[in-house]
Design a protein around this motif. Structure first.
Motif, PDB file in Angstrom:
ATOM      1  N   SER A 225      62.229  12.484   4.449  1.00 10.31           N
ATOM      2  CA  SER A 225      62.022  12.991   3.079  1.00 10.31           C
ATOM      3  C   SER A 225      62.306  14.475   2.866  1.00 10.31           C
ATOM      4  N   ALA A 226      62.598  14.773   1.581  1.00 11.88           N
ATOM      5  CA  ALA A 226      62.773  16.168   1.156  1.00 11.88           C
ATOM      6  C   ALA A 226      61.421  16.790   0.855  1.00 11.88           C
ATOM      7  N   ASN A 227      60.399  15.959   0.707  1.00 11.69           N
ATOM      8  CA  ASN A 227      59.080  16.475   0.313  1.00 11.69           C
ATOM      9  C   ASN A 227      58.420  17.219   1.469  1.00 11.69           C
ATOM     10  N   TYR A 228      58.395  16.585   2.627  1.00 14.20           N
ATOM     11  CA  TYR A 228      57.837  17.231   3.817  1.00 14.20           C
ATOM     12  C   TYR A 228      58.749  16.912   4.991  1.00 14.20           C
ATOM     13  N   ASN A 229      59.133  17.937   5.710  1.00 14.35           N
ATOM     14  CA  ASN A 229      60.023  17.720   6.849  1.00 14.35           C
ATOM     15  C   ASN A 229      59.205  17.454   8.115  1.00 14.35           C
ATOM     16  N   PRO A 230      59.700  16.573   8.998  1.00 12.30           N
ATOM     17  CA  PRO A 230      58.934  16.282  10.214  1.00 12.30           C
ATOM     18  C   PRO A 230      59.076  17.380  11.281  1.00 12.30           C
ATOM     19  N   PHE A 231      58.813  18.581  10.864  1.00  9.43           N
ATOM     20  CA  PHE A 231      58.800  19.734  11.778  1.00  9.43           C
ATOM     21  C   PHE A 231      57.685  20.651  11.321  1.00  9.43           C
ATOM     22  N   VAL A 232      56.824  21.061  12.232  1.00  5.04           N
ATOM     23  CA  VAL A 232      55.759  22.002  11.864  1.00  5.04           C
ATOM     24  C   VAL A 232      55.633  23.080  12.934  1.00  5.04           C
ATOM     25  N   ILE A 233      55.055  24.185  12.523  1.00  7.88           N
ATOM     26  CA  ILE A 233      54.789  25.283  13.453  1.00  7.88           C
ATOM     27  C   ILE A 233      53.284  25.530  13.450  1.00  7.88           C
ATOM     28  N   ILE A 234      52.697  25.639  14.643  1.00  9.48           N
ATOM     29  CA  ILE A 234      51.295  26.041  14.773  1.00  9.48           C
ATOM     30  C   ILE A 234      51.350  27.452  15.351  1.00  9.48           C
ATOM     31  N   LYS A 235      50.838  28.417  14.621  1.00  9.51           N
ATOM     32  CA  LYS A 235      51.027  29.803  15.044  1.00  9.51           C
ATOM     33  C   LYS A 235      49.730  30.593  14.985  1.00  9.51           C
ATOM     34  N   ARG A 236      49.663  31.620  15.795  1.00  6.68           N
ATOM     35  CA  ARG A 236      48.554  32.556  15.653  1.00  6.68           C
ATOM     36  C   ARG A 236      48.689  33.228  14.295  1.00  6.68           C
ATOM     37  N   LYS A 237      47.549  33.615  13.712  1.00  2.00           N
ATOM     38  CA  LYS A 237      47.592  34.068  12.321  1.00  2.00           C
ATOM     39  C   LYS A 237      48.499  35.276  12.111  1.00  2.00           C
ATOM     40  N   ASN A 238      48.557  36.167  13.114  1.00  2.00           N
ATOM     41  CA  ASN A 238      49.382  37.361  12.914  1.00  2.00           C
ATOM     42  C   ASN A 238      50.782  37.235  13.522  1.00  2.00           C
ATOM     43  N   THR A 239      51.132  36.061  13.978  1.00  2.00           N
ATOM     44  CA  THR A 239      52.500  35.882  14.506  1.00  2.00           C
ATOM     45  C   THR A 239      53.508  36.064  13.372  1.00  2.00           C
ATOM     46  N   ASP A 240      54.510  36.905  13.640  1.00  2.00           N
ATOM     47  CA  ASP A 240      55.571  37.081  12.636  1.00  2.00           C
ATOM     48  C   ASP A 240      56.913  36.758  13.281  1.00  2.00           C
ATOM     49  N   GLU A 241      57.983  37.179  12.660  1.00  2.00           N
ATOM     50  CA  GLU A 241      59.298  36.821  13.209  1.00  2.00           C
ATOM     51  C   GLU A 241      59.547  37.447  14.578  1.00  2.00           C
ATOM     52  N   LYS A 242      58.924  38.607  14.844  1.00  2.00           N
ATOM     53  CA  LYS A 242      59.240  39.326  16.088  1.00  2.00           C
ATOM     54  C   LYS A 242      58.168  39.237  17.155  1.00  2.00           C
ATOM     55  N   ASN A 243      56.942  38.954  16.777  1.00  2.00           N
ATOM     56  CA  ASN A 243      55.837  39.014  17.738  1.00  2.00           C
ATOM     57  C   ASN A 243      54.895  37.840  17.556  1.00  2.00           C
ATOM     58  N   GLY A 244      54.246  37.511  18.668  1.00  2.00           N
ATOM     59  CA  GLY A 244      53.137  36.571  18.583  1.00  2.00           C
ATOM     60  C   GLY A 244      53.455  35.175  19.073  1.00  2.00           C
ATOM     61  N   GLU A 245      52.364  34.416  19.256  1.00  2.00           N
ATOM     62  CA  GLU A 245      52.480  33.080  19.843  1.00  2.00           C
ATOM     63  C   GLU A 245      52.670  32.011  18.770  1.00  2.00           C
ATOM     64  N   ALA A 246      53.438  31.007  19.090  1.00  2.00           N
ATOM     65  CA  ALA A 246      53.612  29.870  18.168  1.00  2.00           C
ATOM     66  C   ALA A 246      54.120  28.653  18.936  1.00  2.00           C
ATOM     67  N   PHE A 247      53.765  27.482  18.416  1.00  2.00           N
ATOM     68  CA  PHE A 247      54.310  26.207  18.900  1.00  2.00           C
ATOM     69  C   PHE A 247      55.104  25.590  17.759  1.00  2.00           C
ATOM     70  N   GLY A 248      56.270  25.066  18.061  1.00  2.00           N
ATOM     71  CA  GLY A 248      57.046  24.334  17.046  1.00  2.00           C
ATOM     72  C   GLY A 248      57.108  22.885  17.483  1.00  2.00           C
TER      73      GLY A 248
END
Ligand code: DGJ
Length: 737
Positions: A225-248
């Motif tokens: 679907s276009a409504n919700y894509n089957p991909f999500v990111i779980i990230k630390r609250k302050n994770t940005d494009e350059k720093n921080g932890e995240a799971f995709g």
């Protein structure tokens, strides 16, 4: 990379140079997760503090009064014995019980990775690329065996998971829920990002706090679907494009899905993802097997651009199954927006000829070439040529196009049928629908019942006959409506809960048969644009039409959002006419190309209608794309400034050797009396000096730390001062400090 076992407490450590995933068989013989994150040196047993000592209202088994499922981090939780959160699986037994407990039985470790029968999944090119752990668990009372699969990769901070359920008893089991993964995080200080939208505005990023309650996205439309894509990111609250932890997490699946976070009262967070259990019921008889789709879980400690780069590399190398894997994609010209279904052989040849003159490599004939397809009320299902439009058939047209020096491709929509078609007249029971209910239409069409093998066989044979007789290099596989009335005519009641999933298995089967029969064809998936844009499709079709919205300004947002979870080589992106057909907006042809370069690139208009000046600009663009397409499609991609938050947006790609980079800056509206703006580049070699647009010289560290400024001497940001203008910077390294 490897998988170590500490026998003392049956602790498994999957690791590579970047990440560790640690599991153990606990005192109850159940599988618990101990750690998932940056690499840690695990020489000894890790204790999981949260399982120590139970609290009021927690429930425990008699054998170990210190253990309650409610406090543990569970790998594949079940229903009914003290966990109290959503389980990973649920089975209904003949006696009406859904209660189940999985106990560890055995494990095996091997080099490489196995395929999942009937489903797309990541794969190894050589066994040395990955190690796999299989953990077999059993519920003897139920007669259920569950095997958990974990693959760790040498070159990526990625773990792939899926589960296999097998009936090893004599009673019939009904699977009501079988997710691909469950991850219990020990704390809940996370946000998640999902990617949502609708037709024409797909995959906009949305960020949410998940530290309380339930957060979920899903599809119940029969496609991802276009409504919700089957991909999500779980990230630390302050994770940005350059720093921080995240799971995709990418689900390798194109049907109904769910992704969910559930925070519990003990500060833990459960994440799970897989086939949507809503309207899913899978009967499992003795010895039957059910495989869940795979999830690809990527990790970063260095920000979201790093996470996306891992996903891009992983998808390109380990997911795409095509001769076009890692190859530059042909620059194409598609006739849809130029003619829709109103064309003749002559008008098509005229458009193609101009494309050849511009330097295009592939001509694609879109919808309208088959059956009685003069409008969208008729023709779907009849995959034979409409000789009124193409008197010499697809074969004749393809030869003429080939003679011009162009490759040739066609559009198909093989999952659908119109009421006004020979196929429907001959087989009215081949559609999905309940004979006792009215049938809902979408774009005047019905959905073929791909859970029936004879339907898939018929469509395969029709398509085979067309393709084998012509020189077809490319196929755009479209899908223009969601599933309603999901009922398979003539099948028993007990089979109806399988239909959504079996439909998708039928789609995968047809893809696999066509891909095998015609290995050199480049497939592009499409679903009214980007309504089935997922890793499952990517396995078969290395590119996907990203959105029907070809407006450059809208595309900046769509492509920006898409880049989080999918490689740039997948993003179908074309320059179309101005004013734009979807929005009516006028944009400069340079801006349209500056967006479309970051994808497969092509044109979706009649080039004959351009002014001379515009046509020579098109020629220049094609030459430029031919020179740099490897960098655009396979370089490292960095999001620099979000179009969702700013009046300017920017992104860039950098070649693997860091010698070439291409930066694009886009402006929405002109604003008077602006101050100085700077955009800091990323991914360059700090020590290399770059020549910017053959004019200015600057070192990598300068460009990354100081940045490119809007008022830099002779480098104006934008080609023009109009709304929706843009600027492309080509950086070439020529000196090292
Ligand atoms: C929807 C697609 O997204 C368009 O590109 C075009 O192929 C039409 N279908 C044709 O019907």
């Amino acid at each position: 990379m490897g998988i170590k076992i500490i026998e003392e407490n049956k602790q498994f450590h999957l690791f590579n140079s970047k990440i560790s995933y640690v599991l153990k068989v606990n005192s109850e013989n159940e599988i618990e997760q101990l750690y998932f994150g940056n690499y840690i040196n695990v020489e000894q047993v890790i204790e999981n503090g949260q399982t120590m000592g139970i609290r009021p209202l927690c429930c425990n088994l008699k054998e170990d009064e210190n253990f309650t499922k409610e406090l543990a981090l569970l790998e594949y939780p079940s229903f009914g014995s003290g966990d109290f959160k959503y389980p990973a699986y649920e089975i209904l037994q003949e006696n009406g019980s859904r209660i189940s407990n999985l106990k560890y039985v055995s494990n095996s470790i091997y080099k490489g990775k196995k395929d999942i029968p009937g489903l797309p999944a990541s794969y190894v090119n050589a066994d040395s690329e990955a190690d796999t752990l299989e953990i077999v668990c059993e519920d003897k009372a139920v007669g259920l065996e569950v095997t958990l699969y974990y693959t760790i990769w040498e070159d990526y901070p990625v773990v792939c998971r899926h589960a296999r359920l097998k009936n090893i008893g004599n009673q019939k089991i009904e699977i009501e829920r079988a997710l691909s993964c469950n991850i219990d995080f020990p704390d809940n200080e996370y946000n998640w990002m999902h990617f949502e939208g609708a037709w024409g505005r797909e995959r906009y990023p949305v960020e949410r706090d998940v530290s309380t309650g339930i957060t979920a996205i899903e599809s119940m439309r029969g496609h991802s679907s276009a409504n919700y894509n089957p991909f999500v990111i779980i990230k630390r609250k302050n994770t940005d494009e350059k720093n921080g932890e995240a799971f995709g997490v990418n689900l390798v699946y194109s049907g109904n899905f769910i992704a969910q976070c559930q925070a519990d009262p003990y500060g833990k967070l459960r994440f799970s993802m897989g086939i949507n259990p809503q309207w899913f019921k899978w009967e499992l008889n003795a010895n039957d097997i059910f495989d869940t789709p795979e999830v690809v879980i990527s990790h970063t400690a260095c920000g979201l651009n790093d996470l996306s780069n891992t996903i891009h590399r992983f998808m390109n190398n380990q997911m795409v199954r095509s001769t076009y894997k890692n190859k530059p994609r042909p620059i194409l010209l598609n006739n849809w927006e130029a003619t829709e279904m109103d064309f003749t052989e002559e008008s098509i040849l005229k458009i193609a000829k101009k494309g050849k003159e511009a330097g295009v490599e592939l001509f694609v004939l879109d919808d309208g070439w088959f059956g009685k397809r003069n409008n969208d009320y008729a023709g779907l299902g009849d995959w034979f040529v409409n000789t009124n439009k193409l008197p010499e058939g697809i074969k004749g047209l393809s030869e003429k196009i080939n003679d011009m020096g162009l490759k040739f491709g066609i559009w198909i929509e093989p999952e659908m049928v119109n009421e006004d078609s020979d196929l429907y007249r001959a087989h009215p029971d081949w559609i999905l629908g309940d004979p006792n209910q009215p049938n809902t239409l979408g774009r005047h069409q019905m959905v073929l019942d791909y859970s029936k093998k004879e339907v898939v066989d018929n469509i395969f044979q029709q398509l085979y006959a067309i393709i084998v007789n012509a020189n077809i290099s490319y196929i755009k596989w479209d899908m223009n409506r969601s599933i309603t009335e999901c009922y398979s005519i003539g099948k028993e009641a007990s089979q109806q809960g399988k239909i959504y999933h079996k439909y998708i298995l039928g789609v995968y089967d047809l893809y696999e048969r066509l891909r095998t029969a015609f290995p050199d064809i480049l497939f592009e998936s499409c679903a009214s644009g980007g309504a089935r844009f997922d890793a499952g499709m990517l396995y078969y079709a290395p590119q996907a039409w990203c959105s029907d919205d070809t407006d450059a300004v809208e595309r900046i947002k769509i492509q920006y959002g898409t880049s989080y979870g999918y490689p740039i080589s997948m993003v179908g992106s074309h320059v179309s006419a101005s004013p734009n057909q979807q929005t009516g907006r006028n944009t400069d042809i340079r801006t349209r190309a500056n967006v479309a370069y970051y994808g497969t690139f092509g044109y979706e208009l009649d080039l004959n209608e351009l002014s001379e000046e515009e046509f020579s600009e098109v020629k220049r663009q094609i030459e430029f794309m031919k020179e740099y397409r490897e960098v655009f499609q396979y370089g490292r991609y960095y999001r620099l400034r979000s179009p969702f938050e700013n009046n300017t947006a920017a992104w860039m790609v950098v070649s693997e050797d860091k010698n070439t980079a291409i930066v694009s800056v886009f402006k929405k509206y002109k604003t008077p009396n602006m101050g100085l703006e700077r955009i800091k580049l990323q991914g360059l070699d700090a020590a290399k000096q770059y020549l910017v647009n053959d004019k200015r010289k600057a070192y990598g560290d300068y460009l990354m730390e100081y940045g490119v400024a809007s008022m830099d001497s002779d480098e104006l940001w934008f080609e023009s001062d109009e709304d929706f203008s843009s600027k492309l910077y080509v950086l070439k390294a020529h000196v090292t400090k």
